[in-house]
Design a protein around this motif. Structure first.
Motif, PDB file in Angstrom:
ATOM      1  N   UNK A 119      34.527  45.411  21.614  1.00  0.00           N
ATOM      2  CA  UNK A 119      35.806  44.819  21.221  1.00  0.00           C
ATOM      3  C   UNK A 119      35.611  43.319  20.999  1.00  0.00           C
ATOM      4  N   UNK A 120      36.193  42.830  19.902  1.00  0.00           N
ATOM      5  CA  UNK A 120      36.071  41.428  19.529  1.00  0.00           C
ATOM      6  C   UNK A 120      37.427  40.791  19.273  1.00  0.00           C
ATOM      7  N   UNK A 121      37.499  39.514  19.640  1.00  0.00           N
ATOM      8  CA  UNK A 121      38.616  38.659  19.263  1.00  0.00           C
ATOM      9  C   UNK A 121      38.168  37.894  18.025  1.00  0.00           C
ATOM     10  N   UNK A 122      38.968  37.934  16.988  1.00  0.00           N
ATOM     11  CA  UNK A 122      38.675  37.189  15.769  1.00  0.00           C
ATOM     12  C   UNK A 122      39.650  36.038  15.617  1.00  0.00           C
ATOM     13  N   UNK A 123      39.133  34.853  15.507  1.00  0.00           N
ATOM     14  CA  UNK A 123      39.954  33.648  15.341  1.00  0.00           C
ATOM     15  C   UNK A 123      39.821  33.148  13.913  1.00  0.00           C
ATOM     16  N   UNK A 124      40.966  32.859  13.265  1.00  0.00           N
ATOM     17  CA  UNK A 124      40.956  32.408  11.881  1.00  0.00           C
ATOM     18  C   UNK A 124      41.691  31.081  11.674  1.00  0.00           C
ATOM     19  N   UNK A 125      42.272  30.545  12.745  1.00  0.00           N
ATOM     20  CA  UNK A 125      42.979  29.259  12.688  1.00  0.00           C
ATOM     21  C   UNK A 125      42.940  28.639  14.078  1.00  0.00           C
ATOM     22  N   UNK A 126      41.751  28.232  14.489  1.00  0.00           N
ATOM     23  CA  UNK A 126      41.511  27.813  15.870  1.00  0.00           C
ATOM     24  C   UNK A 126      42.013  26.432  16.214  1.00  0.00           C
ATOM     25  N   UNK A 127      41.433  25.905  17.272  1.00  0.00           N
ATOM     26  CA  UNK A 127      41.766  24.584  17.802  1.00  0.00           C
ATOM     27  C   UNK A 127      43.123  24.530  18.493  1.00  0.00           C
ATOM     28  N   UNK A 128      43.573  25.680  18.991  1.00  0.00           N
ATOM     29  CA  UNK A 128      44.793  25.704  19.794  1.00  0.00           C
ATOM     30  C   UNK A 128      44.795  26.944  20.678  1.00  0.00           C
ATOM     31  N   UNK A 129      45.636  26.919  21.680  1.00  0.00           N
ATOM     32  CA  UNK A 129      45.709  27.988  22.676  1.00  0.00           C
ATOM     33  C   UNK A 129      46.318  29.249  22.062  1.00  0.00           C
ATOM     34  N   UNK A 130      45.604  30.369  22.272  1.00  0.00           N
ATOM     35  CA  UNK A 130      46.109  31.670  21.822  1.00  0.00           C
ATOM     36  C   UNK A 130      45.824  32.712  22.892  1.00  0.00           C
ATOM     37  N   UNK A 131      46.577  33.817  22.818  1.00  0.00           N
ATOM     38  CA  UNK A 131      46.470  34.849  23.841  1.00  0.00           C
ATOM     39  C   UNK A 131      46.149  36.211  23.240  1.00  0.00           C
ATOM     40  N   UNK A 132      45.522  37.024  24.074  1.00  0.00           N
ATOM     41  CA  UNK A 132      45.269  38.438  23.767  1.00  0.00           C
ATOM     42  C   UNK A 132      45.875  39.247  24.893  1.00  0.00           C
ATOM     43  N   UNK A 133      46.631  40.278  24.557  1.00  0.00           N
ATOM     44  CA  UNK A 133      47.257  41.158  25.539  1.00  0.00           C
ATOM     45  C   UNK A 133      46.385  42.382  25.770  1.00  0.00           C
ATOM     46  N   UNK A 134      46.194  42.726  27.026  1.00  0.00           N
ATOM     47  CA  UNK A 134      45.575  44.004  27.396  1.00  0.00           C
ATOM     48  C   UNK A 134      46.638  44.785  28.149  1.00  0.00           C
ATOM     49  N   UNK A 135      46.997  45.957  27.649  1.00  0.00           N
ATOM     50  CA  UNK A 135      47.999  46.820  28.279  1.00  0.00           C
ATOM     51  C   UNK A 135      47.362  48.185  28.466  1.00  0.00           C
ATOM     52  N   UNK A 136      47.375  48.668  29.708  1.00  0.00           N
ATOM     53  CA  UNK A 136      46.733  49.950  30.023  1.00  0.00           C
ATOM     54  C   UNK A 136      47.780  50.850  30.671  1.00  0.00           C
ATOM     55  N   UNK A 137      47.868  52.086  30.182  1.00  0.00           N
ATOM     56  CA  UNK A 137      48.767  53.062  30.785  1.00  0.00           C
ATOM     57  C   UNK A 137      47.985  54.328  31.087  1.00  0.00           C
ATOM     58  N   UNK A 138      48.380  54.996  32.156  1.00  0.00           N
ATOM     59  CA  UNK A 138      47.708  56.247  32.502  1.00  0.00           C
ATOM     60  C   UNK A 138      47.769  56.512  33.983  1.00  0.00           C
ATOM     61  N   UNK A 139      46.887  57.351  34.431  1.00  0.00           N
ATOM     62  CA  UNK A 139      46.820  57.742  35.857  1.00  0.00           C
ATOM     63  C   UNK A 139      45.473  57.382  36.434  1.00  0.00           C
TER      64      UNK A 139
END
Length: 139
Positions: A119-139
């Motif tokens: 899994x990769x994060x791709x940045x195309x307009x950097x130089x500022x704070x950005x976030x990635x969400x990880x959401x996991x559902x299951x048992x």
């Protein structure tokens, strides 16, 4: 059913970069305690991407070149979006091509990947704070 949420934070120097986030996602999965379910990982910004592919530097270089040919940053005046004072219309288009998110099956507490997938994060307009969400559902 259990649910787990975590954010990753990035401040990438420069306009474009690809960051392997597989280990951070695996750690989030371990922290969740979920053994069977689904994991969503998405960029929370319209000029960034999350995608799955091979961790091969030549491929990432090819992506950068190909994306710049598809949607060149310069001249910024070539884009109507930039006429409103922005300079990142190309980043919006690059994100559209690379995608917003990935969904990965969770089996026996592990990411259920095919060979070479990461899994990769791709940045195309950097130089500022950005976030990635990880959401996991299951048992």
């Amino acid at each position: 059913m259990k649910s787990y949420r975590q954010e990753l934070v990035f401040n990438i120097p420069g306009r474009c970069a690809f960051v392997n986030i597989t280990q951070q996602v695996r750690q989030a999965l371990q922290n969740s305690g979920i053994q069977e379910g689904l994991l969503l990982c998405n960029a929370m910004h319209i000029t960034a991407s999350v995608f799955i592919n091979d961790n091969e530097p030549g491929l990432h270089s090819d992506y950068e070149k190909w994306l710049e040919e598809l949607a060149p940053h310069e001249p910024v005046t070539a884009y109507r979006h930039n006429l409103l004072g922005e300079d990142n219309a190309d980043a919006h288009m690059k994100r559209q091509v690379m995608g917003r998110e990935v969904v990965v099956a969770v089996t026996n507490g592990k990411l259920d990947f095919g060979p070479w997938e990461q899994i990769f994060y791709g940045e195309f307009d950097g130089n500022r704070r950005k976030r990635v969400l990880i959401k996991i559902i299951g048992e």
